[in-house]
Motif scaffolding. Structure first.
Motif, PDB file in Angstrom:
ATOM      1  N   ALA A 161      65.834  13.098  82.795  1.00 44.53           N
ATOM      2  CA  ALA A 161      66.356  13.431  81.465  1.00 44.53           C
ATOM      3  C   ALA A 161      67.270  14.650  81.495  1.00 44.53           C
ATOM      4  CB  ALA A 161      65.223  13.645  80.464  1.00 44.53           C
ATOM      5  N   GLY A 162      67.850  14.960  82.657  1.00 45.88           N
ATOM      6  CA  GLY A 162      68.784  16.071  82.764  1.00 45.88           C
ATOM      7  C   GLY A 162      68.139  17.441  82.774  1.00 45.88           C
ATOM      8  N   GLN A 163      66.810  17.506  83.013  1.00 42.03           N
ATOM      9  CA  GLN A 163      66.110  18.801  82.979  1.00 42.03           C
ATOM     10  C   GLN A 163      66.581  19.709  84.103  1.00 42.03           C
ATOM     11  OE1 GLN A 163      63.657  20.059  85.331  1.00 42.03           O
ATOM     12  NE2 GLN A 163      62.987  21.809  84.118  1.00 42.03           N
ATOM     13  N   PHE A 164      66.824  20.985  83.772  1.00 39.67           N
ATOM     14  CA  PHE A 164      67.227  21.943  84.797  1.00 39.67           C
ATOM     15  C   PHE A 164      66.535  23.284  84.672  1.00 39.67           C
ATOM     16  CE2 PHE A 164      70.107  22.523  81.266  1.00 39.67           C
ATOM     17  CZ  PHE A 164      70.374  23.897  81.216  1.00 39.67           C
ATOM     18  N   CYS A 165      65.933  23.575  83.521  1.00 35.22           N
ATOM     19  CA  CYS A 165      65.191  24.809  83.303  1.00 35.22           C
ATOM     20  C   CYS A 165      64.165  24.556  82.209  1.00 35.22           C
ATOM     21  CB  CYS A 165      66.119  25.960  82.874  1.00 35.22           C
ATOM     22  SG  CYS A 165      66.864  26.898  84.246  1.00 35.22           S
ATOM     23  N   GLY A 166      63.319  25.542  81.988  1.00 33.50           N
ATOM     24  CA  GLY A 166      62.367  25.456  80.898  1.00 33.50           C
ATOM     25  C   GLY A 166      62.740  26.387  79.768  1.00 33.50           C
ATOM     26  N   GLY A 167      61.965  26.330  78.707  1.00 31.65           N
ATOM     27  CA  GLY A 167      62.171  27.202  77.560  1.00 31.65           C
ATOM     28  C   GLY A 167      60.907  27.261  76.739  1.00 31.65           C
ATOM     29  N   VAL A 168      60.903  28.105  75.716  1.00 31.76           N
ATOM     30  CA  VAL A 168      59.715  28.269  74.887  1.00 31.76           C
ATOM     31  C   VAL A 168      60.138  28.525  73.446  1.00 31.76           C
ATOM     32  CG1 VAL A 168      59.580  30.706  75.575  1.00 31.76           C
ATOM     33  CG2 VAL A 168      57.568  29.581  74.589  1.00 31.76           C
ATOM     34  N   VAL A 169      59.485  27.857  72.517  1.00 33.53           N
ATOM     35  CA  VAL A 169      59.833  27.918  71.099  1.00 33.53           C
ATOM     36  C   VAL A 169      59.172  29.142  70.456  1.00 33.53           C
ATOM     37  CG1 VAL A 169      59.829  26.687  68.901  1.00 33.53           C
ATOM     38  CG2 VAL A 169      59.928  25.396  71.051  1.00 33.53           C
ATOM     39  N   VAL A 170      59.976  30.030  69.887  1.00 31.47           N
ATOM     40  CA  VAL A 170      59.440  31.235  69.237  1.00 31.47           C
ATOM     41  C   VAL A 170      59.733  31.265  67.735  1.00 31.47           C
ATOM     42  CG1 VAL A 170      59.476  32.602  71.350  1.00 31.47           C
ATOM     43  CG2 VAL A 170      61.500  32.583  69.855  1.00 31.47           C
ATOM     44  N   ALA A 171      60.490  30.316  67.244  1.00 30.96           N
ATOM     45  CA  ALA A 171      60.754  30.111  65.822  1.00 30.96           C
ATOM     46  C   ALA A 171      61.237  28.668  65.703  1.00 30.96           C
ATOM     47  CB  ALA A 171      61.798  31.085  65.290  1.00 30.96           C
ATOM     48  N   PRO A 172      61.161  28.054  64.525  1.00 31.92           N
ATOM     49  CA  PRO A 172      61.513  26.633  64.422  1.00 31.92           C
ATOM     50  C   PRO A 172      62.899  26.275  64.962  1.00 31.92           C
ATOM     51  CG  PRO A 172      60.329  27.294  62.475  1.00 31.92           C
ATOM     52  CD  PRO A 172      60.561  28.554  63.273  1.00 31.92           C
ATOM     53  N   THR A 173      63.863  27.200  64.882  1.00 31.48           N
ATOM     54  CA  THR A 173      65.199  26.897  65.413  1.00 31.48           C
ATOM     55  C   THR A 173      65.578  27.807  66.589  1.00 31.48           C
ATOM     56  OG1 THR A 173      66.289  28.388  63.836  1.00 31.48           O
ATOM     57  CG2 THR A 173      66.029  26.064  63.182  1.00 31.48           C
ATOM     58  N   LYS A 174      64.600  28.507  67.186  1.00 29.49           N
ATOM     59  CA  LYS A 174      64.911  29.448  68.259  1.00 29.49           C
ATOM     60  C   LYS A 174      64.066  29.158  69.505  1.00 29.49           C
ATOM     61  CE  LYS A 174      67.632  31.782  65.476  1.00 29.49           C
ATOM     62  NZ  LYS A 174      69.102  31.819  65.641  1.00 29.49           N
ATOM     63  N   VAL A 175      64.742  29.104  70.640  1.00 25.80           N
ATOM     64  CA  VAL A 175      64.090  28.895  71.930  1.00 25.80           C
ATOM     65  C   VAL A 175      64.520  29.999  72.877  1.00 25.80           C
ATOM     66  CG1 VAL A 175      64.088  27.412  73.998  1.00 25.80           C
ATOM     67  CG2 VAL A 175      63.842  26.396  71.719  1.00 25.80           C
ATOM     68  N   LEU A 176      63.551  30.599  73.571  1.00 21.08           N
ATOM     69  CA  LEU A 176      63.865  31.575  74.603  1.00 21.08           C
ATOM     70  C   LEU A 176      63.906  30.891  75.956  1.00 21.08           C
ATOM     71  CD1 LEU A 176      61.588  34.645  73.691  1.00 21.08           C
ATOM     72  CD2 LEU A 176      63.893  34.082  72.850  1.00 21.08           C
TER      73      LEU A 176
END
Length: 277
Positions: free
Chosen positions: A64-79
């Motif tokens: 699915a084109g994954q290359f890194c991870g992330g984490v949701v810290v607000a409904p429209t914000k990902v770190l």
């Protein structure tokens, strides 16, 4: 000491790996120099704040084109990690990646389900230094909101979750052995927050490697080795006591007792971009 590496794969390496594995039933490697070593599968329903960064144009479609991870810290914000969005990883400027998305609610990257949400805006932490990996943090603004239940709390300055000896877990879809065995299903590995002196000793800064900087970096790993992040896990979350304390950034090798993982210290770096959340 081997040269410390970021935990994200480059687009060229990911595509080459995907091509090599295409005839096989096994999944293709992800695009990041980090991997979950010594981990176990987890359900996205139990960890809805973990997301995958995706670009099929840059990394192919097998995972699915994954290359890194992330984490949701607000409904429209990902770190995520700032280095994930650099030319060394993407092979081009992030502004040229037209299909940059986050994948939420899907533990198996080969399966349907979950949500794929386009990234509308990218903000790199103002103090990020790609030479030293200091302040290795970026904020992604999504084109549409994820459910509030996907959000994880972040650790603040002075939070006890940052204390050495605290049990933590790191999450991702990266290499599970350190030898290019990439996971398609989300995994987590147990680690402990380590004293800054441990990483300062492992990464003193030499011609062959980087320097650990406690002001913006957090040290975590397994004192006996065997549990760590690895290729493909960059940008993913380090969680302790139910709070986000770190973002997978860099390290030397994977799962080595003498080389813990280095994470972006969320409690110190996030306030520099907090007004954008």
């Amino acid at each position: 000491m081997r040269r410390p590496i970021t935990r994200a794969l480059t687009g060229a390496l990911a595509l080459a790996s995907a091509a090599a594995l295409a005839p096989l039933a096994s999944p293709a490697p992800a695009a990041a120099d980090s991997v979950i070593i010594g981990g176990a599968p987890v359900r996205s329903a139990d960890t809805p704040w973990v997301v995958a960064l995706s670009s099929r144009d840059r990394f192919g479609g097998i995972r699915a084109g994954q290359f890194c991870g992330g984490v949701v810290v607000a409904p429209t914000k990902v770190l995520t990690a700032a280095h994930c969005l650099g030319r060394e990883v993407l092979g081009t400027a992030v502004s040229e990646v037209r299909d940059l998305r986050v994948i939420a609610g899907r533990e198996d990257l080969r399966a349907p389900g979950g949500q794929e949400v386009p990234v509308q805006h990218v903000l790199i932490a103002p103090a990020y230094d790609p030479r030293t990996s200091s302040s290795d943090l970026a904020v992604l603004t999504l084109a549409s909101a994820l459910p509030v239940g996907h959000v994880i709390k972040t650790a603040a300055r002075g939070d006890a979750a940052n204390t050495p000896g605290t049990a933590a877990a790191v999450y991702g879809w990266g290499d599970t052995t350190g030898a290019g065995t990439y996971a398609s299903a989300l995994r987590a590995a147990p680690v402990q927050v380590q004293p800054d002196t441990v990483c300062a000793r492992a990464y003193p800064g030499t011609a062959l490697g980087g320097r650990y900087t406690p002001a913006t970096m957090l040290c975590a790993g397994d004192a006996k080795g065997g549990h760590d992040a690895c290729q493909g896990d960059s940008g993913g979350p380090l969680v302790a006591q139910g709070r986000l304390i770190g973002i997978v950034s860099w390290g030397s090798g994977c799962g080595r007792a003498d080389s813990p993982g280095v994470y972006t210290r969320v409690s110190e770096v996030l306030p520099t971009v907090a007004d954008k959340l």
